[in-house]
Design an enzyme around this catalytic site. Structure first.
Site, PDB file in Angstrom:
ATOM      1  N   GLN A   1       2.853  -2.676   3.948  1.00 37.12           N
ATOM      2  CA  GLN A   1       2.844  -3.762   3.193  1.00 37.12           C
ATOM      3  C   GLN A   1       2.142  -4.980   3.878  1.00 37.12           C
ATOM      4  O   GLN A   1       2.064  -4.807   5.176  1.00 37.12           O
ATOM      5  CB  GLN A   1       4.261  -4.367   2.892  1.00 37.12           C
ATOM      6  CG  GLN A   1       4.382  -5.563   1.778  1.00 37.12           C
ATOM      7  CD  GLN A   1       5.868  -5.975   1.667  1.00 37.12           C
ATOM      8  OE1 GLN A   1       6.844  -5.449   2.165  1.00 37.12           O
ATOM      9  NE2 GLN A   1       5.800  -6.520   0.552  1.00 37.12           N
ATOM     10  N   VAL A   2       1.409  -5.605   3.228  1.00 38.79           N
ATOM     11  CA  VAL A   2       0.579  -6.677   3.691  1.00 38.79           C
ATOM     12  C   VAL A   2       1.065  -8.108   3.295  1.00 38.79           C
ATOM     13  O   VAL A   2       1.369  -8.103   2.067  1.00 38.79           O
ATOM     14  CB  VAL A   2      -0.850  -6.479   3.459  1.00 38.79           C
ATOM     15  CG1 VAL A   2      -1.596  -7.659   4.110  1.00 38.79           C
ATOM     16  CG2 VAL A   2      -1.482  -5.055   3.846  1.00 38.79           C
TER      17      VAL A   2
ATOM     18  N   ASP B   1     -12.041   6.462   4.736  1.00 38.55           N
ATOM     19  CA  ASP B   1     -11.538   5.785   3.411  1.00 38.55           C
ATOM     20  C   ASP B   1     -12.027   4.555   3.042  1.00 38.55           C
ATOM     21  O   ASP B   1     -11.314   3.508   2.566  1.00 38.55           O
ATOM     22  CB  ASP B   1      -9.660   5.541   4.040  1.00 38.55           C
ATOM     23  CG  ASP B   1      -8.838   5.645   2.918  1.00 38.55           C
ATOM     24  OD1 ASP B   1      -9.411   6.081   1.495  1.00 38.55           O
ATOM     25  OD2 ASP B   1      -7.934   5.022   2.818  1.00 38.55           O
TER      26      ASP B   1
ATOM     27  N   GLY C   1       0.734  -1.236  -0.020  1.00 35.32           N
ATOM     28  CA  GLY C   1       0.030   0.112  -0.152  1.00 35.32           C
ATOM     29  C   GLY C   1       0.800   1.254   0.020  1.00 35.32           C
ATOM     30  O   GLY C   1       2.063   1.256  -0.127  1.00 35.32           O
TER      31      GLY C   1
ATOM     32  N   LYS D   1      -0.223  -6.685   8.327  1.00 34.33           N
ATOM     33  CA  LYS D   1      -0.084  -5.553   7.779  1.00 34.33           C
ATOM     34  C   LYS D   1       1.182  -4.838   8.539  1.00 34.33           C
ATOM     35  O   LYS D   1       1.265  -4.629   9.889  1.00 34.33           O
ATOM     36  CB  LYS D   1      -1.006  -4.481   7.885  1.00 34.33           C
ATOM     37  CG  LYS D   1      -1.081  -3.385   7.368  1.00 34.33           C
ATOM     38  CD  LYS D   1      -2.404  -2.534   7.261  1.00 34.33           C
ATOM     39  CE  LYS D   1      -2.521  -1.100   6.721  1.00 34.33           C
ATOM     40  NZ  LYS D   1      -3.749  -0.590   6.674  1.00 34.33           N
TER      41      LYS D   1
ATOM     42  N   PHE E   1       1.342   3.134   2.227  1.00 30.19           N
ATOM     43  CA  PHE E   1       2.174   3.361   3.580  1.00 30.19           C
ATOM     44  C   PHE E   1       2.464   2.143   4.176  1.00 30.19           C
ATOM     45  O   PHE E   1       3.261   2.042   5.318  1.00 30.19           O
ATOM     46  CB  PHE E   1       1.294   3.986   4.450  1.00 30.19           C
ATOM     47  CG  PHE E   1       1.332   5.490   4.131  1.00 30.19           C
ATOM     48  CD1 PHE E   1       2.109   6.516   4.495  1.00 30.19           C
ATOM     49  CD2 PHE E   1       0.172   6.029   3.477  1.00 30.19           C
ATOM     50  CE1 PHE E   1       2.256   7.762   4.156  1.00 30.19           C
ATOM     51  CE2 PHE E   1       0.195   7.382   3.135  1.00 30.19           C
ATOM     52  CZ  PHE E   1       0.958   8.183   3.609  1.00 30.19           C
TER      53      PHE E   1
END
Ligand code: ATP
Ligand code: MG
Length: 363
Positions: free
Chosen positions: A89-90, A233, A85, A105, A87
């Site tokens: 990382q998953v 969001d 993402g 995450k 901001f």
């Protein structure tokens, strides 16, 4: 122009390394999605800007100092990068002793303060509902992050087209990071589902399935609002799909508290531009900001764009409630509700509770 990174297309570059108490205070790339940390005290009381507050490890047993292996690979195996993402990382990983797969995450602290990042954890810990992603635990540790470069292209209107930094510089710098362990949603995100559908030959969407998904989403949003939160969001990339296409609302990185009935001073420009309610650009708004993107999501569920390019061209019209004539003809009731959800005047939008009554016939 605010910027957004297309998550799926970026190189993946976060590797867990040994825990340390160092915090790197590099300037985080500003992004439309995040609150400006310098403004976050306006609503959250997060006046403390110190990113040097790294001497404690919330979520970790007292006295234990995680090493590289403690951080992720000691407890987890089959670690795979899922997406990156703007901001975070998953990852997908199996907990060794449980033999159970989780999503983890990893969010570098960068120049945010810990409280700022922890609000995702705090919200998730209070939200237990079938249509919200299930949270298990969190911890702090170090990760090596491929840092984003600064080259920017112009912004556009759709989430998947908000590619403004398409270069990714991997300097493998260890970053003190937050790790959030949550349920793994094996069917990916609604964004992927919508994109995959674009490639299908049939022109129309599956109305029944789309409405089923939408009902789960509004049920989740109603629950979030009832618990006193505003997600801020909502977009297909933040709506996950678990087994049997069960909706799981995720990514509470922009969440805030709804206090009282009056719109209050809020951080400006939180959320993703293309799905963001117009008033979110200002500093006074309430939970109606979550209804606006629901209108867009319902439209996208019911209407099959031929391509991302087509979506990009038509997106501003859709945001303005100017829906294709064919859509109005095929879905008159939904079109009427979508326009209400997209009302510029937030007070004209139905609440999540109203939407449940309208779409599910219940309170
Ligand atoms: P962005 O900035 O793009 O919104 P982010 O950094 O906020 O991303 P998330 O939205 O939480 O991170 O997750 C990014 C992506 O990772 C999701 O769109 C989804 O594809 C995947 N993902 C996140 N959580 C899970 C999960 N629990 N199970 C499966 N996939 C997940
Ligand atoms: Mg997200």
């Amino acid at each position: 122009m605010v910027s957004k990174v297309q998550t799926e297309d970026l190189p993946l570059g976060i590797l867990e390394v040994g825990f340390s108490y160092n915090t790197h205070q590099d300037a985080a790339a500003t992004d439309e999605k995040s609150d400006n940390p310098s403004q976050s005290h306006m609503e959250d009381g997060q006046v403390n800007q110190s990113t040097g507050d790294t001497g404690t490890m919330s979520g970790t047993a007292p006295g234990s100092v995680p090493t590289q292996t403690d951080s992720l690979s000691k407890q987890f195996k089959d670690i795979m990068d899922l997406t990156r993402g703007s901001f975070s990382q998953v990852k997908k990983a199996m907990k060794k002793e449980e033999e159970k797969v989780y999503a983890i995450k990893v969010i570098p602290l960068l120049n945010y303060n810990k409280e700022h990042l922890l609000r995702e954890v705090k919200a998730l810990a209070h939200l237990e509902y079938k249509f919200i992603v299930r949270y298990y635990t969190f911890w702090w540790g170090e990760s090596v992050v491929s840092r984003l470069g600064d080259s920017e292209e112009d912004d556009s209107t759709s989430d998947s087209m908000e590619i403004n930094r398409n270069s990714c510089v991997s300097d493998k710098k260890p970053e003190f990071s937050l790790f959030i362990q949550m349920e793994f949603c094996e069917m990916g995100s609604l964004k992927n589902w919508i994109q995959n559908r674009m490639t299908e030959t049939s022109k129309s969407s599956n109305r029944r399935q789309s409405l089923l998904l939408f009902k789960q989403i509004i049920s989740g949003v109603k629950y979030i609002h009832r618990k006193g939160f505003i997600h801020r969001d909502l977009k297909p990339g933040n709506i996950l799909l678990a087994k049997n296409m069960t909706v799981k609302i995720g990514d509470f990185g922009c969440v805030t508290r709804e206090n009282g009935d009056q719109p209050q001073m809020r951080t400006q420009n939180v959320g993703t531009t293309s799905y963001r309610a117009p008033e979110q650009e200002g500093d006074r708004y309430g939970c109606e900001v979550d209804i606006f993107p629901l209108g867009l999501i319902l439209f996208e569920l019911l209407w099959k764009f031929g391509s991302e390019m087509e979506k990009s061209k038509k997106w501003n019209n859709i945001r303005d409630g100017d829906l294709p004539a064919e859509f109005e003809k095929d879905y008159p009731t939904e079109a009427f509700q979508i326009k209400k959800m997209l009302s510029l005047d937030a007070n004209m939008r139905p609440s999540a509770k109203n939407l449940m009554q309208i779409f599910c016939g219940r309170k």
